[in-house]
Design a protein around this motif. Structure first.
Motif, PDB file in Angstrom:
ATOM      1  N   VAL A  88     -52.870  31.596  42.975  1.00 45.12           N
ATOM      2  CA  VAL A  88     -51.504  31.280  42.535  1.00 45.12           C
ATOM      3  C   VAL A  88     -50.527  32.335  43.060  1.00 45.12           C
ATOM      4  N   ASN A  89     -50.917  33.600  43.048  1.00 42.53           N
ATOM      5  CA  ASN A  89     -50.039  34.660  43.572  1.00 42.53           C
ATOM      6  C   ASN A  89     -49.751  34.447  45.049  1.00 42.53           C
ATOM      7  N   ASP A  90     -50.744  33.948  45.798  1.00 44.23           N
ATOM      8  CA  ASP A  90     -50.543  33.707  47.225  1.00 44.23           C
ATOM      9  C   ASP A  90     -49.564  32.556  47.478  1.00 44.23           C
ATOM     10  N   LEU A  91     -49.352  31.694  46.479  1.00 42.04           N
ATOM     11  CA  LEU A  91     -48.399  30.589  46.646  1.00 42.04           C
ATOM     12  C   LEU A  91     -46.959  31.085  46.727  1.00 42.04           C
ATOM     13  N   GLY A  92     -46.713  32.231  46.114  1.00 47.13           N
ATOM     14  CA  GLY A  92     -45.342  32.751  46.095  1.00 47.13           C
ATOM     15  C   GLY A  92     -44.422  31.806  45.341  1.00 47.13           C
ATOM     16  N   ARG A 104     -47.812  22.020  41.702  1.00 49.50           N
ATOM     17  CA  ARG A 104     -49.053  22.134  42.462  1.00 49.50           C
ATOM     18  C   ARG A 104     -50.264  22.159  41.526  1.00 49.50           C
ATOM     19  N   ALA A 105     -51.358  21.607  41.996  1.00 48.12           N
ATOM     20  CA  ALA A 105     -52.586  21.528  41.190  1.00 48.12           C
ATOM     21  C   ALA A 105     -53.108  22.921  40.840  1.00 48.12           C
ATOM     22  N   ARG A 124     -44.029  24.253  43.566  1.00 43.37           N
ATOM     23  CA  ARG A 124     -43.704  22.830  43.480  1.00 43.37           C
ATOM     24  C   ARG A 124     -43.622  22.255  44.902  1.00 43.37           C
ATOM     25  N   TYR A 125     -43.812  20.940  44.989  1.00 45.35           N
ATOM     26  CA  TYR A 125     -43.690  20.245  46.274  1.00 45.35           C
ATOM     27  C   TYR A 125     -43.150  18.845  46.017  1.00 45.35           C
ATOM     28  N   GLU A 126     -42.737  18.198  47.078  1.00 48.04           N
ATOM     29  CA  GLU A 126     -42.204  16.839  46.950  1.00 48.04           C
ATOM     30  C   GLU A 126     -43.327  15.852  47.203  1.00 48.04           C
ATOM     31  N   GLY A 127     -43.607  14.992  46.221  1.00 46.51           N
ATOM     32  CA  GLY A 127     -44.674  14.002  46.326  1.00 46.51           C
ATOM     33  C   GLY A 127     -44.290  12.850  47.232  1.00 46.51           C
ATOM     34  N   ALA A 128     -45.227  11.907  47.417  1.00 43.93           N
ATOM     35  CA  ALA A 128     -45.003  10.755  48.293  1.00 43.93           C
ATOM     36  C   ALA A 128     -43.840   9.902  47.812  1.00 43.93           C
ATOM     37  N   SER A 129     -43.617   9.879  46.485  1.00 46.61           N
ATOM     38  CA  SER A 129     -42.520   9.071  45.947  1.00 46.61           C
ATOM     39  C   SER A 129     -41.177   9.791  46.013  1.00 46.61           C
TER      40      SER A 129
END
Length: 196
Positions: free
Chosen positions: A105-109, A124-125, A113-118
């Motif tokens: 999780v720390n490496d995610l910075g 993020r999981a 969050r991300y934009e899904g297909a919809s």
């Protein structure tokens, strides 16, 4: 198995079992479960809706359950002789897992969050996994605190030391060692037990 009909292609495998529309009342499909789908061996055959999204999902869950049961049956399960030590080991594993996920999780910075297909924003999981790891760590450590395991383990160790001292004294008496020699032996045993 070339040339065999679907009901004979998987001798020994589970059958579809869906109620037939034609035939005698109560007669069920004898095709192999999952015939004509990507989940042969589980669920309904293709002719009885086995390729629908819900059936595929159910078949995957059934396969996972069967695999888990197969693995469980192969485990060499031993009784737990020392539940306090086993719970302490579990706490160590849970904490190590939580710390490993924490690094991910720390490496995610700031990319949590991300934009899904919809087009909707999604968490993020890895974040959900980290939250579950924290909850589990808190539960196990809370359980250990409630059970007062450290004090119980200390009492067990004290009882073991008392038993060793009693055994040493019985051995000294049986060997006829008395006086200063017996005192020296007791002191040496006490020093050794403290060092251990």
């Amino acid at each position: 198995m070339t040339g065999l009909r679907p009901e004979h292609a998987g001798e020994g495998k589970p059958k579809c079992g869906a109620q037939k529309r034609q035939g005698a009342p109560g007669e069920t499909c004898t095709f192999v479960a999952g015939w004509g789908t990507d989940h042969v061996g589980t669920g309904r055959c293709r002719l009885h809706g086995g390729n629908t999204r819900n059936q595929r999902t159910a078949a995957r869950a059934e396969k996972a359950d069967q695999e888990a049961r197969r693995l469980l049956a192969q485990l060499d399960v031993q009784p737990v002789d020392d539940p306090f030590a086993a719970l302490s080991r579990l706490a160590g594993q849970v904490l190590a897992w939580q710390e490993a996920i924490s690094r991910i999780v720390n490496d995610l910075g700031d990319r949590v969050r991300y934009e899904g297909a919809s087009g909707a924003e999604q968490l993020r999981a890895e974040i959900a996994l980290y939250e579950r790891a924290m909850d589990r760590t808190g539960s196990v450590l809370g359980m250990i605190a409630k059970l007062n395991i450290e004090d119980r383990m200390a009492r067990v160790t004290e009882r073991q030391a008392d038993a060793l001292v009693s055994a040493l004294e019985a051995a000294l008496a049986a060997a006829g060692v008395t006086g200063t020699q017996a005192d020296d032996a007791r002191k040496a045993a006490a020093r050794h037990l403290r060092a251990v």
